[in-house]
Design a protein around this motif. Structure first.
Motif, PDB file in Angstrom:
ATOM      1  N   ALA A  78     -38.297  15.029 -26.702  1.00  0.00           N
ATOM      2  CA  ALA A  78     -37.236  15.543 -25.828  1.00  0.00           C
ATOM      3  C   ALA A  78     -35.973  14.692 -25.950  1.00  0.00           C
ATOM      4  CB  ALA A  78     -37.719  15.584 -24.381  1.00  0.00           C
ATOM      5  N   SER A  79     -36.142  13.375 -25.979  1.00  0.00           N
ATOM      6  CA  SER A  79     -34.984  12.488 -26.116  1.00  0.00           C
ATOM      7  C   SER A  79     -34.371  12.607 -27.505  1.00  0.00           C
ATOM      8  CB  SER A  79     -35.401  11.040 -25.846  1.00  0.00           C
ATOM      9  OG  SER A  79     -35.820  10.890 -24.508  1.00  0.00           O
ATOM     10  N   ARG A  80     -35.210  12.823 -28.498  1.00  0.00           N
ATOM     11  CA  ARG A  80     -34.735  13.032 -29.866  1.00  0.00           C
ATOM     12  C   ARG A  80     -33.791  14.244 -29.917  1.00  0.00           C
ATOM     13  NH1 ARG A  80     -39.384  15.312 -33.177  1.00  0.00           N
ATOM     14  NH2 ARG A  80     -40.445  13.517 -32.269  1.00  0.00           N
ATOM     15  N   ARG A  81     -34.234  15.345 -29.313  1.00  0.00           N
ATOM     16  CA  ARG A  81     -33.409  16.551 -29.298  1.00  0.00           C
ATOM     17  C   ARG A  81     -32.128  16.338 -28.484  1.00  0.00           C
ATOM     18  NH1 ARG A  81     -33.684  22.008 -30.192  1.00  0.00           N
ATOM     19  NH2 ARG A  81     -32.400  23.287 -28.828  1.00  0.00           N
ATOM     20  N   PHE A  82     -32.267  15.681 -27.346  1.00  0.00           N
ATOM     21  CA  PHE A  82     -31.117  15.434 -26.471  1.00  0.00           C
ATOM     22  C   PHE A  82     -30.039  14.647 -27.206  1.00  0.00           C
ATOM     23  CE2 PHE A  82     -29.366  12.297 -23.314  1.00  0.00           C
ATOM     24  CZ  PHE A  82     -28.448  13.165 -22.729  1.00  0.00           C
ATOM     25  N   ILE A  83     -30.428  13.561 -27.847  1.00  0.00           N
ATOM     26  CA  ILE A  83     -29.447  12.727 -28.549  1.00  0.00           C
ATOM     27  C   ILE A  83     -28.813  13.498 -29.695  1.00  0.00           C
ATOM     28  CG2 ILE A  83     -29.216  10.723 -30.074  1.00  0.00           C
ATOM     29  CD1 ILE A  83     -29.137  10.054 -27.101  1.00  0.00           C
ATOM     30  N   ASN A  84     -29.586  14.270 -30.421  1.00  0.00           N
ATOM     31  CA  ASN A  84     -29.009  15.057 -31.512  1.00  0.00           C
ATOM     32  C   ASN A  84     -28.025  16.104 -30.998  1.00  0.00           C
ATOM     33  OD1 ASN A  84     -30.157  13.816 -33.775  1.00  0.00           O
ATOM     34  ND2 ASN A  84     -32.032  15.032 -33.641  1.00  0.00           N
ATOM     35  N   GLU A  85     -28.310  16.691 -29.837  1.00  0.00           N
ATOM     36  CA  GLU A  85     -27.372  17.638 -29.232  1.00  0.00           C
ATOM     37  C   GLU A  85     -26.057  16.958 -28.879  1.00  0.00           C
ATOM     38  OE1 GLU A  85     -29.071  19.525 -25.850  1.00  0.00           O
ATOM     39  OE2 GLU A  85     -30.365  20.855 -27.011  1.00  0.00           O
ATOM     40  N   ILE A  86     -26.156  15.767 -28.307  1.00  0.00           N
ATOM     41  CA  ILE A  86     -24.946  15.034 -27.934  1.00  0.00           C
ATOM     42  C   ILE A  86     -24.135  14.676 -29.182  1.00  0.00           C
ATOM     43  CG2 ILE A  86     -24.042  12.940 -26.868  1.00  0.00           C
ATOM     44  CD1 ILE A  86     -25.144  14.768 -24.811  1.00  0.00           C
ATOM     45  N   VAL A  87     -24.825  14.220 -30.207  1.00  0.00           N
ATOM     46  CA  VAL A  87     -24.134  13.875 -31.455  1.00  0.00           C
ATOM     47  C   VAL A  87     -23.418  15.092 -32.031  1.00  0.00           C
ATOM     48  CG1 VAL A  87     -24.467  13.172 -33.861  1.00  0.00           C
ATOM     49  CG2 VAL A  87     -25.621  11.921 -32.026  1.00  0.00           C
ATOM     50  N   LEU A  88     -24.089  16.232 -32.037  1.00  0.00           N
ATOM     51  CA  LEU A  88     -23.471  17.445 -32.567  1.00  0.00           C
ATOM     52  C   LEU A  88     -22.158  17.744 -31.848  1.00  0.00           C
ATOM     53  CD1 LEU A  88     -23.515  20.021 -34.308  1.00  0.00           C
ATOM     54  CD2 LEU A  88     -24.853  21.104 -32.481  1.00  0.00           C
ATOM     55  N   GLY A  89     -22.191  17.695 -30.517  1.00  0.00           N
ATOM     56  CA  GLY A  89     -20.992  18.023 -29.751  1.00  0.00           C
ATOM     57  C   GLY A  89     -19.908  16.974 -29.860  1.00  0.00           C
ATOM     58  N   GLU A  90     -20.282  15.706 -29.823  1.00  0.00           N
ATOM     59  CA  GLU A  90     -19.285  14.638 -29.811  1.00  0.00           C
ATOM     60  C   GLU A  90     -18.705  14.351 -31.195  1.00  0.00           C
ATOM     61  OE1 GLU A  90     -17.985  12.981 -27.339  1.00  0.00           O
ATOM     62  OE2 GLU A  90     -19.242  13.599 -25.652  1.00  0.00           O
ATOM     63  N   GLU A  91     -19.538  14.476 -32.216  1.00  0.00           N
ATOM     64  CA  GLU A  91     -19.112  14.082 -33.567  1.00  0.00           C
ATOM     65  C   GLU A  91     -18.562  15.239 -34.382  1.00  0.00           C
ATOM     66  OE1 GLU A  91     -20.922  10.919 -36.704  1.00  0.00           O
ATOM     67  OE2 GLU A  91     -22.253  12.574 -36.186  1.00  0.00           O
ATOM     68  N   SER A  92     -18.939  16.472 -34.013  1.00  0.00           N
ATOM     69  CA  SER A  92     -18.512  17.619 -34.838  1.00  0.00           C
ATOM     70  C   SER A  92     -18.359  18.873 -33.992  1.00  0.00           C
ATOM     71  CB  SER A  92     -19.510  17.851 -35.976  1.00  0.00           C
ATOM     72  OG  SER A  92     -20.835  17.948 -35.462  1.00  0.00           O
ATOM     73  N   ASP A  93     -17.590  18.769 -32.922  1.00  0.00           N
ATOM     74  CA  ASP A  93     -17.336  19.915 -32.061  1.00  0.00           C
ATOM     75  C   ASP A  93     -16.396  20.886 -32.772  1.00  0.00           C
ATOM     76  OD1 ASP A  93     -17.451  21.529 -29.845  1.00  0.00           O
ATOM     77  OD2 ASP A  93     -16.633  20.058 -28.449  1.00  0.00           O
ATOM     78  N   GLU A  94     -16.249  22.088 -32.210  1.00  0.00           N
ATOM     79  CA  GLU A  94     -15.297  23.057 -32.745  1.00  0.00           C
ATOM     80  C   GLU A  94     -14.037  23.046 -31.892  1.00  0.00           C
ATOM     81  OE1 GLU A  94     -16.913  26.929 -33.199  1.00  0.00           O
ATOM     82  OE2 GLU A  94     -18.499  26.289 -34.569  1.00  0.00           O
ATOM     83  N   PHE A  95     -12.911  22.826 -32.532  1.00  0.00           N
ATOM     84  CA  PHE A  95     -11.628  22.768 -31.838  1.00  0.00           C
ATOM     85  C   PHE A  95     -10.573  23.429 -32.720  1.00  0.00           C
ATOM     86  CE2 PHE A  95      -7.621  20.306 -31.041  1.00  0.00           C
ATOM     87  CZ  PHE A  95      -7.351  20.853 -29.793  1.00  0.00           C
ATOM     88  N   GLU A  96      -9.908  24.420 -32.187  1.00  0.00           N
ATOM     89  CA  GLU A  96      -8.879  25.153 -32.932  1.00  0.00           C
ATOM     90  C   GLU A  96      -9.423  25.690 -34.251  1.00  0.00           C
ATOM     91  OE1 GLU A  96      -5.661  22.319 -33.244  1.00  0.00           O
ATOM     92  OE2 GLU A  96      -4.848  22.895 -31.275  1.00  0.00           O
ATOM     93  N   GLY A  97     -10.679  26.141 -34.233  1.00  0.00           N
ATOM     94  CA  GLY A  97     -11.277  26.741 -35.423  1.00  0.00           C
ATOM     95  C   GLY A  97     -11.724  25.764 -36.485  1.00  0.00           C
ATOM     96  N   ARG A  98     -11.861  24.496 -36.147  1.00  0.00           N
ATOM     97  CA  ARG A  98     -12.273  23.492 -37.146  1.00  0.00           C
ATOM     98  C   ARG A  98     -13.238  22.500 -36.511  1.00  0.00           C
ATOM     99  NH1 ARG A  98      -8.378  19.006 -36.098  1.00  0.00           N
ATOM    100  NH2 ARG A  98      -6.931  19.813 -34.533  1.00  0.00           N
ATOM    101  N   PRO A  99     -14.134  21.921 -37.326  1.00  0.00           N
ATOM    102  CA  PRO A  99     -15.033  20.889 -36.809  1.00  0.00           C
ATOM    103  C   PRO A  99     -14.283  19.556 -36.684  1.00  0.00           C
ATOM    104  CG  PRO A  99     -15.466  21.269 -39.125  1.00  0.00           C
ATOM    105  CD  PRO A  99     -14.421  22.261 -38.730  1.00  0.00           C
ATOM    106  N   VAL A 100     -14.495  18.865 -35.578  1.00  0.00           N
ATOM    107  CA  VAL A 100     -13.785  17.614 -35.350  1.00  0.00           C
ATOM    108  C   VAL A 100     -14.518  16.826 -34.260  1.00  0.00           C
ATOM    109  CG1 VAL A 100     -12.250  18.577 -33.581  1.00  0.00           C
ATOM    110  CG2 VAL A 100     -11.470  16.622 -34.949  1.00  0.00           C
ATOM    111  N   SER A 101     -14.444  15.526 -34.334  1.00  0.00           N
ATOM    112  CA  SER A 101     -15.043  14.704 -33.282  1.00  0.00           C
ATOM    113  C   SER A 101     -14.104  14.617 -32.085  1.00  0.00           C
ATOM    114  CB  SER A 101     -15.322  13.286 -33.802  1.00  0.00           C
ATOM    115  OG  SER A 101     -14.107  12.579 -33.988  1.00  0.00           O
ATOM    116  N   HIS A 102     -14.663  14.325 -30.928  1.00  0.00           N
ATOM    117  CA  HIS A 102     -13.826  14.185 -29.739  1.00  0.00           C
ATOM    118  C   HIS A 102     -12.885  12.985 -29.866  1.00  0.00           C
ATOM    119  CE1 HIS A 102     -16.702  16.692 -26.998  1.00  0.00           C
ATOM    120  NE2 HIS A 102     -16.153  17.377 -27.981  1.00  0.00           N
ATOM    121  N   PHE A 103     -13.324  11.959 -30.576  1.00  0.00           N
ATOM    122  CA  PHE A 103     -12.436  10.810 -30.802  1.00  0.00           C
ATOM    123  C   PHE A 103     -11.212  11.226 -31.609  1.00  0.00           C
ATOM    124  CE2 PHE A 103     -11.203   7.302 -33.690  1.00  0.00           C
ATOM    125  CZ  PHE A 103     -10.718   6.404 -32.744  1.00  0.00           C
TER     126      PHE A 103
END
Length: 254
Positions: A78-103
């Motif tokens: 469960a923690s494995r999946r949780f951390i991978n979900e967070i990484v997906l969103g934080e490191e490669s979210d979709e913004f203005e039609g492109r993948p990008v990290s929140h940083f």
């Protein structure tokens, strides 16, 4: 471990950090930010906390998932999946039609409103070489990052998970987000990316992430009283570090 023990231990941590969280939610920094100049000063320090969060997240990913070859399944699914979900969103979210990290969005938001990204980029350039160089960072931001990296280098994974769970940025109050929205309207959209960052950061936490993060801490601490104490201490230290960062930014604004 028993569910009763886990609930009781989590409640003990929450009660222990409650005064610190109240101080953070009511911090005078939020009300002190009244102009775009103030907000730029905030962002020039806060960007280091945005970067620092990613480093803590990746430390947890290294320990809770398998990032080496040959692959093996790790213990806490469960923690494995949780951390991978967070990484997906934080490191490669979709913004203005492109993948990008929140940083990266945060850096773009800084550029959009005229904040200086030079110090943050020096940190990134050094990190590409495997170095942690905080020489150009504002003093309060440098101390904040140094605290996190001490935890990454010397703390248990339970302590790291607790700092991640209880020391997140969800403590930024609604009043601050409303202020940013108002400044964005007054500046004809010059803060639109920062508004997106704030709202998206809250959205991706989601209703499920809170319970999952608590389960992660419970799984990692188990029935070990020593680990529960390490988790509680790490949660306190994470919020105290955030308070010190806010104090430093406030002093700079004033």
């Amino acid at each position: 471990m028993s569910l009763t023990v886990a609930v009781s231990s989590i409640e003990e941590i929450e009660a222990r950090i409650a005064p610190l969280r109240e101080r953070l939610t009511a911090h005078p920094l939020y009300a002190a930010i009244q102009t775009q100049d103030h907000l730029r000063a905030f962002m020039e320090s806060h960007v280091f906390a945005v970067w620092d969060f990613m480093s803590l997240l990746k430390a947890l990913q290294q320990k809770l998932t398998c990032v080496s070859v040959p692959w093996v399944p790790t213990k806490f699914a469960a923690s494995r999946r949780f951390i991978n979900e967070i990484v997906l969103g934080e490191e490669s979210d979709e913004f203005e039609g492109r993948p990008v990290s929140h940083f990266e969005v945060y850096l773009e938001a800084m550029q959009e409103c005229g904040a200086d990204t030079g110090a943050a980029m020096k940190l990134v350039d050094a990190a590409r070489l495997g170095q942690l160089d905080l020489a150009a960072a504002p003093e309060a931001a440098a101390k904040f990052v140094a605290t996190t990296f001490e935890l990454i280098q010397t703390g248990s994974v339970a302590a790291q998970a607790a700092a991640f769970t209880f020391g997140r940025e969800d403590v930024i109050p609604d009043m601050f987000r409303e202020l940013v929205r108002e400044l964005n309207r007054e500046s004809a959209g010059e803060l639109s990316k920062f508004v997106w960052y704030l709202e998206r950061h809250i959205e991706v936490d989601g209703e499920d992430h809170g319970p999952l993060s608590l389960k992660m801490v419970s799984d990692l601490c188990g029935d070990d009283a020593r680990l529960w104490e390490e988790a509680a201490s790490a949660a306190e230290a994470a919020i105290e570090a955030r308070l010190a960062l806010w104090d430093g930014i406030l002093a700079g604004i004033r």
